[in-house]
Design a protein around this motif. Structure first.
Motif, PDB file in Angstrom:
ATOM      1  N   TRP A 172      42.004  40.960  41.739  1.00 22.11           N
ATOM      2  CA  TRP A 172      41.127  39.815  41.542  1.00 22.11           C
ATOM      3  C   TRP A 172      40.284  39.516  42.774  1.00 22.11           C
ATOM      4  O   TRP A 172      39.143  39.060  42.655  1.00 22.11           O
ATOM      5  N   ILE A 173      40.820  39.757  43.945  1.00 18.97           N
ATOM      6  CA  ILE A 173      40.048  39.539  45.175  1.00 18.97           C
ATOM      7  C   ILE A 173      38.781  40.399  45.156  1.00 18.97           C
ATOM      8  O   ILE A 173      37.672  39.918  45.422  1.00 18.97           O
ATOM      9  N   GLY A 185      34.828  39.135  44.141  1.00 20.66           N
ATOM     10  CA  GLY A 185      33.784  39.407  45.129  1.00 20.66           C
ATOM     11  C   GLY A 185      32.580  40.068  44.480  1.00 20.66           C
ATOM     12  O   GLY A 185      31.428  39.698  44.743  1.00 20.66           O
ATOM     13  N   ALA A 186      32.844  41.031  43.588  1.00 20.80           N
ATOM     14  CA  ALA A 186      31.757  41.719  42.880  1.00 20.80           C
ATOM     15  C   ALA A 186      31.067  40.778  41.892  1.00 20.80           C
ATOM     16  O   ALA A 186      29.838  40.837  41.711  1.00 20.80           O
ATOM     17  N   TYR A 216      24.441  30.488  38.393  1.00 18.92           N
ATOM     18  CA  TYR A 216      24.913  30.053  39.704  1.00 18.92           C
ATOM     19  C   TYR A 216      26.244  29.309  39.627  1.00 18.92           C
ATOM     20  O   TYR A 216      27.053  29.373  40.555  1.00 18.92           O
ATOM     21  N   GLY A 217      26.461  28.621  38.518  1.00 14.04           N
ATOM     22  CA  GLY A 217      27.741  27.943  38.340  1.00 14.04           C
ATOM     23  C   GLY A 217      28.889  28.935  38.325  1.00 14.04           C
ATOM     24  O   GLY A 217      29.912  28.743  38.982  1.00 14.04           O
ATOM     25  N   ALA A 239      33.154  32.184  40.818  1.00 12.83           N
ATOM     26  CA  ALA A 239      33.678  33.473  41.288  1.00 12.83           C
ATOM     27  C   ALA A 239      34.054  33.392  42.763  1.00 12.83           C
ATOM     28  O   ALA A 239      35.061  33.973  43.190  1.00 12.83           O
ATOM     29  N   PHE A 240      33.248  32.667  43.556  1.00 14.83           N
ATOM     30  CA  PHE A 240      33.574  32.485  44.975  1.00 14.83           C
ATOM     31  C   PHE A 240      34.867  31.679  45.128  1.00 14.83           C
ATOM     32  O   PHE A 240      35.738  32.026  45.949  1.00 14.83           O
TER      33      PHE A 240
END
Length: 206
Positions: free
Chosen positions: A160-161, A165-166, A177-178, A183-184
């Motif tokens: 998941w990390i 990131g992808a 953008y939400g 994702a971040f």
């Protein structure tokens, strides 16, 4: 006449934008609640995950990210599976966090790579999907990570990390953008989830 058409078109797109934004915000709120309970190994997390995924299916289909839409259908299925699995009461059946061994891990990796190639080829040649291979590989590996997560394998957080990131880049290119922010947040909490599950695993030996 021209002004009327332009006005109607503006109102249509404005209404669509507001609707999509509402779906996105609701899905994100539910997803964050899911993540909160997941890290605590609370089975109610799956209810929030299922609800978030149903909204995600609608949004990704509308933005032609068909691999992501397909993935979120899988999330609904894995959510039901995860809830049933985590609901087992007897100690001998109860799941506890652990590591997936090397051999089955390599098999999962191989299947995920093949799945990414097949999905990417399909969506590139038979649909109007954007970024077909990028989308397909994150989708394929997410299939694997979700299953490992339901089985409480610590390895899931490692995947998941990288996946999250992808996905930051993927969603950003689609102006979602939400979801890019989500994702971040997922990326950060994947690290936290990894640490928490690893500690839980180590406590079994103390």
């Amino acid at each position: 006449m021209g002004r009327t058409i332009t006005s109607n078109t503006f109102h249509f797109f404005n209404h669509t934008f507001i609707l999509d934004l509402g779906i996105e915000i609701a899905s994100i709120a539910l997803a964050l609640t899911y993540l909160f309970f997941l890290m605590r190994q609370n089975k109610i997390c799956w209810f929030f995950g299922i609800a978030s995924s149903l909204l995600g299916i609608v949004l990704f289909y509308k933005t032609a990210l068909y691999s992501e839409a397909l993935l979120y259908v899988y999330y609904v299925i894995i959510g039901i599976y995860g809830y049933i699995l985590w609901s087992k009461k007897r100690d001998r059946e109860a799941l506890s966090v652990t590591w997936l061994k090397s051999r089955p891990l390599l098999i999962f990796l191989g299947l995920s790579i093949i799945g990414g190639l097949v999905l990417g080829f399909w969506f590139k040649n038979y649909t109007n999907a954007d970024l077909p291979y990028f989308d397909a590989f994150t989708t394929s590996f997410s299939f694997m990570a979700s299953y490992l997560e339901a089985k409480k394998y610590i390895n899931a957080w490692v995947f998941w990390i990288f996946i999250n990131g992808a996905n930051i880049a993927l969603y950003g290119t689609k102006l979602l953008y939400g979801y890019a922010i989500l994702a971040f947040i997922y990326f950060v909490f994947s690290v936290i989830g990894y640490v928490q599950w690893k500690k839980s695993y180590q406590l079994k030996f103390h």
